[in-house]
Write a protein that holds these residues in place. Structure first.
Motif, short mmCIF file in Angstrom:
data_model
loop_
_atom_site.label_atom_id
_atom_site.label_comp_id
_atom_site.label_asym_id
_atom_site.label_seq_id
_atom_site.Cartn_x
_atom_site.Cartn_y
_atom_site.Cartn_z
N VAL A 67 48.71 7.16 -82.30
CA VAL A 67 47.95 5.93 -82.46
C VAL A 67 48.79 4.78 -81.91
O VAL A 67 49.97 4.66 -82.25
CB VAL A 67 47.60 5.68 -83.94
N ALA A 68 48.19 3.98 -81.05
CA ALA A 68 48.90 2.84 -80.46
C ALA A 68 49.46 1.95 -81.56
O ALA A 68 48.78 1.67 -82.54
CB ALA A 68 47.97 2.05 -79.55
N THR A 127 48.17 13.71 -80.55
CA THR A 127 47.50 12.43 -80.44
C THR A 127 48.28 11.39 -81.24
O THR A 127 48.60 11.61 -82.40
CB THR A 127 46.06 12.51 -80.98
N VAL A 155 47.61 8.83 -76.25
CA VAL A 155 47.67 7.64 -77.10
C VAL A 155 46.28 7.03 -77.22
O VAL A 155 45.60 6.80 -76.22
CB VAL A 155 48.67 6.60 -76.53
N HIS A 156 45.85 6.81 -78.46
CA HIS A 156 44.53 6.22 -78.71
C HIS A 156 44.71 4.94 -79.50
O HIS A 156 45.63 4.82 -80.30
CB HIS A 156 43.64 7.18 -79.51
N GLY A 157 43.77 4.01 -79.32
CA GLY A 157 43.80 2.80 -80.14
C GLY A 157 44.06 1.57 -79.32
O GLY A 157 44.28 1.58 -78.15
N GLY A 208 51.79 2.80 -83.56
CA GLY A 208 52.38 3.64 -84.59
C GLY A 208 53.70 4.25 -84.14
O GLY A 208 54.30 3.83 -83.14
#
Length: 106
Positions: free
Chosen positions: A29-30, A27, A104-106, A32
């Motif tokens: 983080v957008a 996972t 990708v999260h965020g 990052g």
């Protein structure tokens, strides 16, 4: 004299290539940074290619291949960077090597 030792051995079935749940999921983080490692064990390192969703990855300002392909570095990760990544030695037979799924999260 007598010497005895006991060992616990765990035997695991090899993962099924067809099953996506056997692919490790990373996972990110957008916005990052993400560093993927190709676990090829050959010495000296052959040339290693990185693929995303089956297409050869080209380096650009955000994507860099480091250490003869052992690492793939993604900067300023975006949702479009998600998907299945694979690496393989160019000298190895077959299509793909180890795979990892990036979400990708965020």
């Amino acid at each position: 004299g007598e010497d005895s030792r006991s060992f616990h051995v765990s035997i695991q079935a090899p993962p099924s290539i067809a099953s996506t749940r056997e692919i490790p999921v990373i996972t990110a983080v957008a916005g990052g940074q993400l560093l993927l490692e190709c676990p090829e064990g050959a010495e000296p390192q052959p040339n290693i290619e990185w693929h995303r969703e089956g297409s050869l990855l080209q380096e650009d300002a955000r994507r860099q291949i480091l250490a003869q392909g052992r690492f793939l570095q993604l900067r300023a990760v975006a949702a479009a960077d998600g998907g299945e990544y694979s690496c393989r030695a160019t000298s190895a037979p077959g299509d793909t090597g180890p795979r990892v799924l990036v979400q990708v999260h965020g």
